[in-house]
Design a protein around this motif. Sequence first.
Motif: not given
Length: 326
Positions: A46-66, A129-137
Motif C-alpha cells: 500500500x505504501x509502495x503503490x500509494x493506494x489509500x484504499x489498500x492502506x485503509x484495508x491494511x489498517x482494517x486488517x490490523x484491527x482484525x488481528x487486534x 497492478x501491485x494494488x490488484x495483486x495484493x488485493x486478490x491475495x
Amino acid sequence: MLSLEWCRCGCNDNSQTVPIGEQKTKVLLVTAALLGFFFVAEWTVGLWSQSLSLQADAGHMFSDVTALGISLFASYLAQQPARGKATFGYQRIEVLAALLNGLSLLAIASFITWEAVQRWQNPGNILGLPMLAIAIVGLIVNLINISFLHPHTHNDLNLKGALLHIMADTASSVGVIAAAVVIHLWDWWWADVAISLVVATFTGVSALPLIQESLKIFLEYAPKSIDPVEVKKFIECFPGIVEIERLHIWTISSRKVMLCANLTVECATHIERDRLLEKLHTHLQDNFQITDITLQLASPQKPGKVRLHPLFNQDLSLMLAAKKSG
C-alpha cells in the motif's frame, strides 16, 4: 406469610461456564496468524503503490488481528469460575470485547473517511497492478478465515464481532480489486477514494448491530427472542398461580438468560410446591431457553389478618401490664 425460595442454576447443562473449546481456540489462533502475516505484506504494498484504499484495508486488517486477540483473551477469562465478588463469573467479558470490536469498527470507518477526503484534495500517482495483486491475495485470505470462523459464531457475540471485522475486510478487498482494475485500465485515480468511502460506510454500518446488542446486554434488557409479557401470561396459565410480581428477565452473556420473580400460589403442601416449581422450571427452559431461574413462592395472606409494627405491639403489652397491676 409462608414463603419458599427456589433457585435453579441449570446444573444439568454447561451454560454457566461454556468454554470456547480447544477447536475454537485453534481457529482463532490460525485466523490471527494469517491476518498478521498478510497485514505486513498489504501495508508494505500500500505504501509502495500509494493506494489509500489498500492502506485503509491494511489498517482494517490490523484491527482484525487486534479484535481476534481481544476475543481470545476474553474467551479465556469467560471460562474462569465464579469466585469472590464475581458471583456471576466473567462471562460478560466477552460482551465487553464485542462492544470494543464494534467501537473500533466505527473508529476505523471514521479514519478511512477522513483519509479519503484528504486524498481527494491531494491526489497521488497510484500503481494499479501491485494494488490488484495484493488485493486478490487479501480476498483469498479473508474467505479462508470466514470459513474457519463462521461455524463457531452461533450464540457467541464475541466471535460474531470478530467475524464482522473479517467480513467488512472482505468487502474492502473486493472494493480494492475493483478500484485497482479501473486505475490500471483507465487511470481513474478517484476510484481509489470512492472505494475507500464505500468501505468506510460498510464498516460503520456493520458495527451498529453489534454495538446495539452489546449495550442491551449491559443495560440488562430481556433478550430479543423473549417477550416478558408472554412469559408472564405463560406462568399465569399454571394451576395454583394467583399473582406474579417483580418479574425480571435479563442476560449475563449471549448464551445465558436469567429470570427471577415473586409468585403468590395456592398450594396445600410442600410437595405440591416442589412439583409446581419443577414444572415451571422445565417449561420455561424448554419454551423460552431461560437457563437460570429463581422463583420465590408465597401463600396468599388471609383476609382480615393485620400485622402490627413490633414497637406498637411492645407499647400495647406495657399498657395492658400496667392496667392489670393497677
